[in-house]
Scaffold this motif. Sequence first.
Motif, PDB file in Angstrom:
ATOM      1  N   HIS A 166     -23.728   4.026 -10.830  1.00 19.32           N
ATOM      2  CA  HIS A 166     -24.699   3.037 -11.304  1.00 19.32           C
ATOM      3  C   HIS A 166     -24.780   1.861 -10.336  1.00 19.32           C
ATOM      4  N   PRO A 167     -25.710   1.931  -9.362  1.00 17.53           N
ATOM      5  CA  PRO A 167     -25.875   0.808  -8.435  1.00 17.53           C
ATOM      6  C   PRO A 167     -26.307  -0.453  -9.190  1.00 17.53           C
ATOM      7  N   ARG A 168     -25.781  -1.594  -8.771  1.00 17.95           N
ATOM      8  CA  ARG A 168     -26.139  -2.881  -9.372  1.00 17.95           C
ATOM      9  C   ARG A 168     -26.918  -3.749  -8.394  1.00 17.95           C
ATOM     10  N   VAL A 169     -27.210  -3.170  -7.213  1.00 20.82           N
ATOM     11  CA  VAL A 169     -28.016  -3.828  -6.191  1.00 20.82           C
ATOM     12  C   VAL A 169     -28.970  -2.798  -5.600  1.00 20.82           C
ATOM     13  N   SER A 170     -29.900  -3.281  -4.804  1.00 19.93           N
ATOM     14  CA  SER A 170     -30.858  -2.402  -4.127  1.00 19.93           C
ATOM     15  C   SER A 170     -30.849  -2.694  -2.635  1.00 19.93           C
ATOM     16  N   ALA A 171     -31.339  -1.762  -1.848  1.00 20.80           N
ATOM     17  CA  ALA A 171     -31.461  -1.985  -0.409  1.00 20.80           C
ATOM     18  C   ALA A 171     -32.302  -3.236  -0.186  1.00 20.80           C
ATOM     19  N   GLY A 172     -31.841  -4.080   0.728  1.00 20.81           N
ATOM     20  CA  GLY A 172     -32.532  -5.329   1.027  1.00 20.81           C
ATOM     21  C   GLY A 172     -31.948  -6.541   0.312  1.00 20.81           C
ATOM     22  N   ASP A 173     -31.135  -6.305  -0.722  1.00 20.78           N
ATOM     23  CA  ASP A 173     -30.540  -7.424  -1.470  1.00 20.78           C
ATOM     24  C   ASP A 173     -29.495  -8.147  -0.627  1.00 20.78           C
ATOM     25  N   LYS A 174     -29.532  -9.468  -0.668  1.00 18.92           N
ATOM     26  CA  LYS A 174     -28.478 -10.296  -0.084  1.00 18.92           C
ATOM     27  C   LYS A 174     -27.388 -10.403  -1.139  1.00 18.92           C
ATOM     28  N   VAL A 175     -26.128 -10.265  -0.709  1.00 19.25           N
ATOM     29  CA  VAL A 175     -25.011 -10.301  -1.662  1.00 19.25           C
ATOM     30  C   VAL A 175     -23.955 -11.286  -1.193  1.00 19.25           C
ATOM     31  N   ARG A 176     -23.166 -11.760  -2.138  1.00 17.20           N
ATOM     32  CA  ARG A 176     -22.054 -12.659  -1.824  1.00 17.20           C
ATOM     33  C   ARG A 176     -20.743 -11.903  -2.024  1.00 17.20           C
ATOM     34  N   THR A 177     -19.697 -12.365  -1.387  1.00 20.59           N
ATOM     35  CA  THR A 177     -18.381 -11.746  -1.519  1.00 20.59           C
ATOM     36  C   THR A 177     -17.991 -11.678  -2.989  1.00 20.59           C
ATOM     37  N   GLY A 178     -17.526 -10.502  -3.420  1.00 21.27           N
ATOM     38  CA  GLY A 178     -17.080 -10.318  -4.802  1.00 21.27           C
ATOM     39  C   GLY A 178     -18.171  -9.884  -5.768  1.00 21.27           C
ATOM     40  N   GLN A 179     -19.417  -9.893  -5.335  1.00 17.56           N
ATOM     41  CA  GLN A 179     -20.519  -9.475  -6.203  1.00 17.56           C
ATOM     42  C   GLN A 179     -20.448  -7.969  -6.446  1.00 17.56           C
ATOM     43  N   THR A 180     -20.682  -7.540  -7.683  1.00 17.91           N
ATOM     44  CA  THR A 180     -20.664  -6.111  -7.999  1.00 17.91           C
ATOM     45  C   THR A 180     -21.831  -5.413  -7.317  1.00 17.91           C
ATOM     46  N   LEU A 181     -21.503  -4.354  -6.570  1.00 15.29           N
ATOM     47  CA  LEU A 181     -22.506  -3.553  -5.871  1.00 15.29           C
ATOM     48  C   LEU A 181     -22.796  -2.251  -6.597  1.00 15.29           C
ATOM     49  N   LEU A 182     -21.742  -1.659  -7.156  1.00 11.83           N
ATOM     50  CA  LEU A 182     -21.851  -0.320  -7.720  1.00 11.83           C
ATOM     51  C   LEU A 182     -20.756  -0.129  -8.766  1.00 11.83           C
ATOM     52  N   GLU A 183     -21.094   0.526  -9.851  1.00 12.69           N
ATOM     53  CA  GLU A 183     -20.089   0.943 -10.826  1.00 12.69           C
ATOM     54  C   GLU A 183     -20.103   2.463 -10.863  1.00 12.69           C
ATOM     55  N   PHE A 184     -18.926   3.052 -11.087  1.00 12.24           N
ATOM     56  CA  PHE A 184     -18.834   4.509 -11.112  1.00 12.24           C
ATOM     57  C   PHE A 184     -17.823   4.924 -12.172  1.00 12.24           C
ATOM     58  N   ASP A 185     -18.015   6.134 -12.677  1.00 15.21           N
ATOM     59  CA  ASP A 185     -17.192   6.648 -13.764  1.00 15.21           C
ATOM     60  C   ASP A 185     -16.106   7.563 -13.187  1.00 15.21           C
ATOM     61  N   LEU A 186     -14.873   7.068 -13.213  1.00 13.65           N
ATOM     62  CA  LEU A 186     -13.745   7.844 -12.691  1.00 13.65           C
ATOM     63  C   LEU A 186     -13.567   9.164 -13.443  1.00 13.65           C
ATOM     64  N   GLU A 187     -13.877   9.166 -14.725  1.00 15.19           N
ATOM     65  CA  GLU A 187     -13.723  10.377 -15.536  1.00 15.19           C
ATOM     66  C   GLU A 187     -14.712  11.466 -15.106  1.00 15.19           C
ATOM     67  N   VAL A 188     -15.942  11.077 -14.809  1.00 18.09           N
ATOM     68  CA  VAL A 188     -16.940  12.050 -14.350  1.00 18.09           C
ATOM     69  C   VAL A 188     -16.474  12.686 -13.043  1.00 18.09           C
ATOM     70  N   ILE A 189     -15.928  11.873 -12.135  1.00 20.46           N
ATOM     71  CA  ILE A 189     -15.433  12.386 -10.852  1.00 20.46           C
ATOM     72  C   ILE A 189     -14.267  13.349 -11.084  1.00 20.46           C
ATOM     73  N   ALA A 190     -13.323  12.955 -11.937  1.00 20.81           N
ATOM     74  CA  ALA A 190     -12.150  13.801 -12.232  1.00 20.81           C
ATOM     75  C   ALA A 190     -12.562  15.102 -12.918  1.00 20.81           C
ATOM     76  N   ASP A 191     -13.482  15.015 -13.882  1.00 19.47           N
ATOM     77  CA  ASP A 191     -13.934  16.209 -14.606  1.00 19.47           C
ATOM     78  C   ASP A 191     -14.611  17.220 -13.682  1.00 19.47           C
ATOM     79  N   ALA A 192     -15.182  16.728 -12.581  1.00 15.45           N
ATOM     80  CA  ALA A 192     -15.817  17.620 -11.601  1.00 15.45           C
ATOM     81  C   ALA A 192     -14.792  18.178 -10.607  1.00 15.45           C
ATOM     82  N   GLY A 193     -13.533  17.771 -10.756  1.00 16.74           N
ATOM     83  CA  GLY A 193     -12.482  18.246  -9.859  1.00 16.74           C
ATOM     84  C   GLY A 193     -12.535  17.626  -8.475  1.00 16.74           C
ATOM     85  N   LEU A 194     -13.123  16.425  -8.385  1.00 13.35           N
ATOM     86  CA  LEU A 194     -13.292  15.764  -7.093  1.00 13.35           C
ATOM     87  C   LEU A 194     -12.326  14.593  -6.948  1.00 13.35           C
ATOM     88  N   SER A 195     -12.090  14.189  -5.720  1.00 12.98           N
ATOM     89  CA  SER A 195     -11.220  13.056  -5.428  1.00 12.98           C
ATOM     90  C   SER A 195     -12.017  11.755  -5.475  1.00 12.98           C
TER      91      SER A 195
END
Length: 167
Positions: free
Chosen positions: A99-128
């Motif tokens: 789930h991206p929280r920014v778009s291409a072209g966005d100016k960002v500051r240090t510590g700003q959330t860029l992307l959220e991801f679900d660790l469980e979805v990655i694990a359930d797919a058998g991926l690292s």
Amino acid sequence: MFRFTKKKEADRPINLETPVKGRVLPLTEVPDRAFSSGTMGKGRAILPSEGKVTAPCPGTVVHIMEKSKHALLLEHETGILILIHVGIETVSLKGEGFHPRVSAGDKVRTGQTLLEFDLEVIADAGLSPITPIIIPEGQDLVESVEFTEDSASRANEPFIRILLKHQ
């Protein structure tokens, strides 16, 4: 006058803060040869303890993988590029759990959330979920890339330092 300003910029290192909480790993421990061999560039990897990526420095979002949403490219104000790649082979998820929280072209500051991801979805797919943070090869401004010794990532702490060439 501008030459002096550029030289001063080169004298100041770029400190990248940890963009993902978790355990810091050398690239040699990434289970993907493109990263572990250093072919893509120098950097570190993080085994995430939570599913959030924040900006390691101020800059501009240059690119987010449109369909898979698992990787993004950030440009520091000096022009240095930083690649953040969440997981190994996670392109196969086709964006599920990302789930991206920014778009291409966005100016960002240090510590700003860029992307959220679900660790469980990655694990359930058998991926690292290991997340490489790379300073891509071929950037003429980069003199060297240095790393901290710390193996635990914490918010607001540098873990990669980029030294720039004098112009």
